[in-house]
Design a protein around this motif. Structure first.
Motif, PDB file in Angstrom:
ATOM      1  N   VAL A  46     -87.643  36.432  73.360  1.00  0.00           N
ATOM      2  CA  VAL A  46     -87.067  35.171  73.828  1.00  0.00           C
ATOM      3  C   VAL A  46     -85.715  35.390  74.525  1.00  0.00           C
ATOM      4  CG1 VAL A  46     -88.240  33.624  72.233  1.00  0.00           C
ATOM      5  CG2 VAL A  46     -86.151  34.782  71.523  1.00  0.00           C
ATOM      6  N   THR A  47     -85.484  36.645  74.970  1.00  0.00           N
ATOM      7  CA  THR A  47     -84.205  36.956  75.621  1.00  0.00           C
ATOM      8  C   THR A  47     -83.909  35.985  76.755  1.00  0.00           C
ATOM      9  OG1 THR A  47     -85.057  39.178  75.399  1.00  0.00           O
ATOM     10  CG2 THR A  47     -82.843  38.950  76.308  1.00  0.00           C
ATOM     11  N   GLU A  48     -84.949  35.693  77.567  1.00  0.00           N
ATOM     12  CA  GLU A  48     -84.723  34.858  78.738  1.00  0.00           C
ATOM     13  C   GLU A  48     -84.297  33.448  78.324  1.00  0.00           C
ATOM     14  OE1 GLU A  48     -87.379  34.934  82.513  1.00  0.00           O
ATOM     15  OE2 GLU A  48     -87.312  32.867  81.829  1.00  0.00           O
ATOM     16  N   LEU A  49     -84.942  32.945  77.260  1.00  0.00           N
ATOM     17  CA  LEU A  49     -84.614  31.599  76.768  1.00  0.00           C
ATOM     18  C   LEU A  49     -83.162  31.547  76.284  1.00  0.00           C
ATOM     19  CD1 LEU A  49     -85.840  28.787  76.167  1.00  0.00           C
ATOM     20  CD2 LEU A  49     -86.325  29.608  73.866  1.00  0.00           C
ATOM     21  N   VAL A  50     -82.744  32.590  75.561  1.00  0.00           N
ATOM     22  CA  VAL A  50     -81.374  32.650  75.056  1.00  0.00           C
ATOM     23  C   VAL A  50     -80.389  32.750  76.222  1.00  0.00           C
ATOM     24  CG1 VAL A  50     -79.756  34.006  73.672  1.00  0.00           C
ATOM     25  CG2 VAL A  50     -82.081  33.622  72.840  1.00  0.00           C
ATOM     26  N   GLN A  51     -80.714  33.622  77.186  1.00  0.00           N
ATOM     27  CA  GLN A  51     -79.868  33.763  78.384  1.00  0.00           C
ATOM     28  C   GLN A  51     -79.740  32.445  79.128  1.00  0.00           C
ATOM     29  OE1 GLN A  51     -81.416  36.768  80.975  1.00  0.00           O
ATOM     30  NE2 GLN A  51     -79.941  38.287  80.299  1.00  0.00           N
ATOM     31  N   ARG A  52     -80.867  31.774  79.284  1.00  0.00           N
ATOM     32  CA  ARG A  52     -80.879  30.479  79.961  1.00  0.00           C
ATOM     33  C   ARG A  52     -79.916  29.510  79.287  1.00  0.00           C
ATOM     34  NH1 ARG A  52     -85.558  27.881  82.810  1.00  0.00           N
ATOM     35  NH2 ARG A  52     -86.655  29.627  83.740  1.00  0.00           N
ATOM     36  N   THR A  53     -80.003  29.463  77.946  1.00  0.00           N
ATOM     37  CA  THR A  53     -79.161  28.536  77.193  1.00  0.00           C
ATOM     38  C   THR A  53     -77.687  28.892  77.367  1.00  0.00           C
ATOM     39  OG1 THR A  53     -80.987  28.566  75.630  1.00  0.00           O
ATOM     40  CG2 THR A  53     -79.022  27.372  74.970  1.00  0.00           C
ATOM     41  N   GLN A  54     -77.378  30.198  77.284  1.00  0.00           N
ATOM     42  CA  GLN A  54     -75.985  30.621  77.475  1.00  0.00           C
ATOM     43  C   GLN A  54     -75.484  30.192  78.854  1.00  0.00           C
ATOM     44  OE1 GLN A  54     -76.511  34.770  76.747  1.00  0.00           O
ATOM     45  NE2 GLN A  54     -75.938  34.635  74.583  1.00  0.00           N
ATOM     46  N   SER A  55     -76.335  30.380  79.871  1.00  0.00           N
ATOM     47  CA  SER A  55     -75.928  30.009  81.227  1.00  0.00           C
ATOM     48  C   SER A  55     -75.685  28.508  81.336  1.00  0.00           C
ATOM     49  CB  SER A  55     -76.990  30.431  82.238  1.00  0.00           C
ATOM     50  OG  SER A  55     -77.066  31.832  82.289  1.00  0.00           O
ATOM     51  N   TRP A  56     -76.477  27.714  80.596  1.00  0.00           N
ATOM     52  CA  TRP A  56     -76.259  26.263  80.606  1.00  0.00           C
ATOM     53  C   TRP A  56     -74.861  25.923  80.121  1.00  0.00           C
ATOM     54  CZ3 TRP A  56     -78.316  23.009  83.545  1.00  0.00           C
ATOM     55  CH2 TRP A  56     -79.684  23.029  83.868  1.00  0.00           C
ATOM     56  N   TRP A  57     -74.406  26.620  79.075  1.00  0.00           N
ATOM     57  CA  TRP A  57     -73.049  26.362  78.566  1.00  0.00           C
ATOM     58  C   TRP A  57     -72.021  26.576  79.672  1.00  0.00           C
ATOM     59  CZ3 TRP A  57     -71.355  24.272  74.056  1.00  0.00           C
ATOM     60  CH2 TRP A  57     -72.312  24.121  73.038  1.00  0.00           C
ATOM     61  N   VAL A  58     -72.181  27.695  80.398  1.00  0.00           N
ATOM     62  CA  VAL A  58     -71.221  27.995  81.468  1.00  0.00           C
ATOM     63  C   VAL A  58     -71.286  26.919  82.551  1.00  0.00           C
ATOM     64  CG1 VAL A  58     -70.569  29.674  83.232  1.00  0.00           C
ATOM     65  CG2 VAL A  58     -71.398  30.461  81.005  1.00  0.00           C
ATOM     66  N   MET A  59     -72.511  26.549  82.955  1.00  0.00           N
ATOM     67  CA  MET A  59     -72.655  25.570  84.040  1.00  0.00           C
ATOM     68  C   MET A  59     -72.101  24.205  83.627  1.00  0.00           C
ATOM     69  SD  MET A  59     -76.275  26.508  85.858  1.00  0.00           S
ATOM     70  CE  MET A  59     -77.255  26.744  84.411  1.00  0.00           C
ATOM     71  N   VAL A  60     -72.415  23.783  82.393  1.00  0.00           N
ATOM     72  CA  VAL A  60     -71.920  22.484  81.924  1.00  0.00           C
ATOM     73  C   VAL A  60     -70.391  22.517  81.819  1.00  0.00           C
ATOM     74  CG1 VAL A  60     -71.929  20.866  79.982  1.00  0.00           C
ATOM     75  CG2 VAL A  60     -74.065  21.845  80.776  1.00  0.00           C
TER      76      VAL A  60
END
Lengths: 308, 209
Positions: free
Chosen positions: A35-49
């Motif tokens: 689920v690396t991609e899912l975790v990465q995606r979520t981390q990136s959301w934090w940065v974008m938000v």
């Protein structure tokens, strides 16, 4: 400090993100799959938000600059992945220069120029700049692709920024910032909703020739979720009455889907999986704003027609 | 100091105007002796490779470049030596008396990292030409220094030879596993060529003509 409706809306977004992150953590601790991609995606959301919230709170000028930067990154990604001609280096340079000019019209609230600068003046100027090199081999392809990129990455996206400078209306004190928040939040939420519904229940392919992972279940589930959320949030940050909120709640997810598959068609034509590697887990910036390229101008004109 | 300030600006410009997609950055050596070998398309090549290094290590990283170009005037020579940190190599003809790689030997002895462009010239942008064999002499003389091939794409599109207008493009930087000296110069050059051709096939690049 008193909290205005848009502040509550921002707090709501952070709350939603936090809840989603807890869910992702729980999934990644239980799941045996990668689920690396899912975790990465979520981390990136934090940065974008975080970037979005910061720009939003600092003020109008900073937000317009941030949207100009998003356009710049998207256009650079586009020019880097399509075939271009060495003879057109100067033309590409002019196309980049259109970004500060277009966003200046936004900053200046100069609607007349904002609406025609790219579709009229740049549209006429780029072919002229290109023919000066006197290389007609590939002229049509060059002019067509450059203009389309400018429309998609700069003209379309600048509509989101133009929402920001719309004044408050009698029905809503949130004004432009409220509308921008409504548009960007629902567009991005809809992407996630369609993806999630598709992952969980996706069965019947919707347009396999362009995007083999998109399903009817994902599309309809996403539209329904976004529709409900639009009805709930519209009174907080927009001047919309119930009918208009419902219309916007359908317009955004459907247009978002079309924007998404349009960029998918482009990527498939070019034989690439992602438009870039700027946002870990998501791909390039165009992968993230593909839906916004369609929702921003359509939502802008919808709002303008009924309320401004 | 001057070098650090200069490359700080370069780092910002490279990140903002170009944007890099670096694969396997951890393989890039910042401690010497080591030799980084890259293809050459643009003046930006050196700038970008230097910009990937930590600022604190910059004084130990030495691009190797043509003396006839970078040291052609006193001003250029001062800038090349003190700011860019270039080691000059004389690429001129047969009448030279001492070994043109003398400066490179000295730098490797001092434990520096060399950046080398074995194509010799930037040439036609985004087209690789044959490799000059100077690097194999260095590898033979310093078998303990790892040789790291780096393939770049896009820098020649952003700033090709003969142009002064920088046009932004995202650029790819693919770094390969280090090569070690096996005892044969011809074999070494063939292997290096092979490494570059594998790296260049790692991605389908957009056509540019």
């Amino acid at each position: 400090m008193t909290l205005l409706p848009i502040h509550w809306a921002l707090i709501g977004i952070w709350g939603l993100l936090a809840a989603a992150s807890v869910l992702v953590l729980w999934i990644s601790s239980r799941s045996k799959k990668n689920v690396t991609e899912l975790v990465q995606r979520t981390q990136s959301w934090w940065v974008m938000v975080a970037v979005f919230t910061l720009a939003f709170l600092v003020g109008k000028t900073v937000s317009v600059v941030v949207f100009a930067l998003v356009s710049f990154l998207a256009l650079k990604e586009y020019f880097s992945m399509i075939p271009t001609r060495r003879a057109d280096r100067r033309v590409l340079f002019w196309a980049y220069l259109a970004i500060p000019v277009q966003y200046f019209w936004v900053y200046d609230s100069y609607y007349g120029m904002f609406a025609v600068f790219i579709p009229v003046y740049m549209f006429l100027f780029l072919p002229f700049a290109s023919l000066l090199s006197q290389q007609t081999d590939g002229f049509l392809r060059a002019v067509g692709t450059l203009n389309w990129g400018l429309m998609l990455c700069v003209f379309s996206i600048s509509h989101a920024a133009f929402l920001l400078i719309l004044p408050p209306t009698p029905q809503s004190s949130a004004g432009g910032p409220g509308l921008l928040l409504f548009l960007v939040f629902l567009t991005q939420f809809n992407d996630v909703a369609q993806y999630t519904w598709g992952k969980l229940f996706g069965r019947r392919k919707i347009i396999p020739g362009v995007s083999p992972n998109k399903t009817w279940e994902g599309f309809l589930g996403g539209v329904a979720t976004t529709f409900v959320l639009a009805l709930l949030t519209a009174p907080l940050v927009t001047p919309f009455d119930l009918a208009h909120a419902a219309a916007a709640g359908l317009l955004i997810p459907v247009a978002g889907f079309v924007g998404d598959v349009t960029v998918s068609a482009l990527k498939r034509d070019l034989g690439v999986k992602d438009t870039g590697s700027l946002i870990p887990g998501h791909g390039g910036i165009l992968d993230r704003i593909d839906s916004l390229t369609f929702t921003a101008p359509l939502f802008f004109h919808f709002t303008r027609y009924f309320y401004y | 100091m001057l070098q650090k300030i200069f490359y700080l600006f370069v780092k910002i410009a490279v990140l903002f105007l170009l944007g890099l997609n670096v694969r396997r950055k951890e393989l890039l050596p910042s401690d010497g002796p080591a030799i980084v070998v890259a293809n050459h398309n643009s003046h930006l090549d050196t700038m970008v490779l230097m910009a990937l290094m930590p600022l604190s290590k910059l004084k130990d990283i030495k691009p190797v470049a043509a003396a006839d170009y970078f040291f052609s005037s006193p001003w250029k020579a001062w800038f090349s030596e003190n700011v860019l940190g270039i080691i000059p190599v004389d690429r001129g003809g047969a009448n030279r008396t001492n070994d043109p790689l003398e400066g490179c030997y000295r730098a490797l002895n001092e434990g520096k990292v060399l950046i080398l462009f074995p194509e010799g010239s930037r040439g036609e942008p985004e087209q690789m030409t044959g490799l000059k064999k100077g690097v194999s002499y260095l590898a033979e003389k310093f078998p303990e220094a790892p040789v790291v091939p780096v393939f770049t794409h896009g820098l020649g599109k952003a700033l090709p030879k003969g142009s002064f207008l920088l046009v932004p493009f995202f650029c790819d930087i693919f770094i390969d596993e280090p090569m070690t000296w096996e005892g044969n110069r011809i074999q070494f050059m063939n292997l290096l060529q092979e490494r570059f051709s594998v790296l260049s096939r790692e991605k389908n690049f957009a056509p540019w003509e």
